[in-house]
Design a protein around this motif. Structure first.
Motif, short mmCIF file in Angstrom:
data_model
loop_
_atom_site.label_atom_id
_atom_site.label_comp_id
_atom_site.label_asym_id
_atom_site.label_seq_id
_atom_site.Cartn_x
_atom_site.Cartn_y
_atom_site.Cartn_z
N ARG A 201 0.82 -1.21 0.00
CA ARG A 201 0.00 0.00 0.00
C ARG A 201 0.86 1.27 0.00
O ARG A 201 0.52 2.27 -0.61
N LEU A 202 2.00 1.21 0.70
CA LEU A 202 2.86 2.39 0.80
C LEU A 202 3.92 2.46 -0.31
O LEU A 202 4.51 3.53 -0.52
N PRO A 204 4.01 2.69 -3.62
CA PRO A 204 3.98 3.76 -4.65
C PRO A 204 4.54 5.09 -4.14
O PRO A 204 5.18 5.83 -4.89
N GLN A 205 4.31 5.41 -2.87
CA GLN A 205 4.85 6.65 -2.32
C GLN A 205 6.36 6.56 -2.11
O GLN A 205 7.07 7.57 -2.22
N LEU A 206 6.84 5.35 -1.82
CA LEU A 206 8.26 5.18 -1.51
C LEU A 206 9.14 5.21 -2.74
O LEU A 206 10.35 5.43 -2.63
N ARG A 208 8.45 7.10 -5.57
CA ARG A 208 8.09 8.21 -6.46
C ARG A 208 9.31 8.96 -6.99
O ARG A 208 9.30 9.49 -8.09
N ASN A 209 10.36 9.02 -6.20
CA ASN A 209 11.55 9.78 -6.59
C ASN A 209 12.55 8.86 -7.28
O ASN A 209 13.20 8.03 -6.63
N THR A 254 3.53 2.86 9.65
CA THR A 254 2.24 2.55 9.01
C THR A 254 1.11 2.79 9.98
O THR A 254 1.31 2.83 11.19
#
Length: 254
Positions: A201-202, A204-206, A208-209, A254
């Motif tokens: 779940r997390l 995609p945010q991790l 991004r860079n 989380t």
């Protein structure tokens, strides 16, 4: 005395009747009278060598229709490379029929083995390039559990365009995997599926860079992950790379 003689006479008569039958069934006599002259092979297979198949079954067929040893022939065929299952039967008067099911490789397993779609392990045939298959591993008694977690992980990360390249259970029951983007994920022993779900779940945010690729994620924490970041690789020599900043660690909750 007469009763004993009658019993002996009956035994002798039965032996004279049974002996020819036993001789035919065991191929001692009559093999040339009821030879097996036809071989029919059924099944869809691409890698099983027909010449090896014929050579393996021929010694059993030479004993004739009544004496052919079907179980022994079947066991011999199942020892051939790529044969997952074989069934041998005879058809009167002169035909030997074989059904062949070929191994369909699903993944690599440990060192020198492949795992079929039916969940069976077999030795990796020589000269086979299996590098495109995912790498799985663990105690052989845990094959179903490893496959089940691999399937679950594939669904979790496939939704974001990633593949599970490697999934291994070690001797202590601890899980680890590697994603197609290079991220190593240490899952641990307990609650593997919930931990992977939270991480997915997390993720995609991790990631991004692109200048800060995620090298390693340790999920063995109650309320978070330990993360190790790397540096992006610039393939174009004309593009200046950012100043080295070293590898970073972070804790994601989380």
């Amino acid at each position: 005395m007469n009763a004993v003689l009658r019993i002996l006479a009956w035994i002798l008569a039965l032996a004279l009747v049974a002996l020819p039958v036993v001789a035919v069934v065991n191929g001692w006599i009559g093999a040339e009278r009821w030879p097996l002259t036809k071989l029919r092979v059924h099944g869809q297979f691409k890698r099983v060598d027909p010449a090896m198949l014929r050579s393996a079954v021929l010694p059993y067929a030479q004993r004739g229709f009544f004496a052919v040893q079907l179980q022994q022939a079947q066991a011999r065929l199942e020892q051939l490379p790529w044969v997952e299952k074989a069934e041998v039967r005879k058809r009167w008067p002169d035909t030997l029929e074989i059904d062949i099911v070929e191994h369909r490789p699903f993944a690599r397993w440990g060192e020198g083995k492949l795992l079929s779609e039916e969940g069976k392990l077999f030795a990796t045939p020589r000269n086979l390039d299996a590098s495109a298959l995912p790498q799985l591993g663990g105690p052989e008694s845990q094959v179903p559990e490893v496959v089940a977690l691999y399937n679950d992980s594939t669904q979790l990360f496939g939704a974001m365009g990633m593949q599970v390249r490697t999934l291994v259970m070690d001797a202590r029951g601890s899980w680890s995997l590697q994603l197609s983007n290079g991220t190593q994920v240490i899952v641990g022993r307990a609650d593997a599926r919930p931990r992977l779900s939270r991480f997915a779940r997390l993720l995609p945010q991790l990631i991004r860079n692109p200048e800060q690729p995620l090298e390693r994620a340790d999920l063995r924490y109650t309320n978070g992950f330990a993360l190790v970041w790397g540096q992006a690789v610039h393939e174009d020599p004309k593009t200046p790379a950012p100043a080295p900043a070293g590898r970073g660690q972070a804790q994601a909750t989380t």
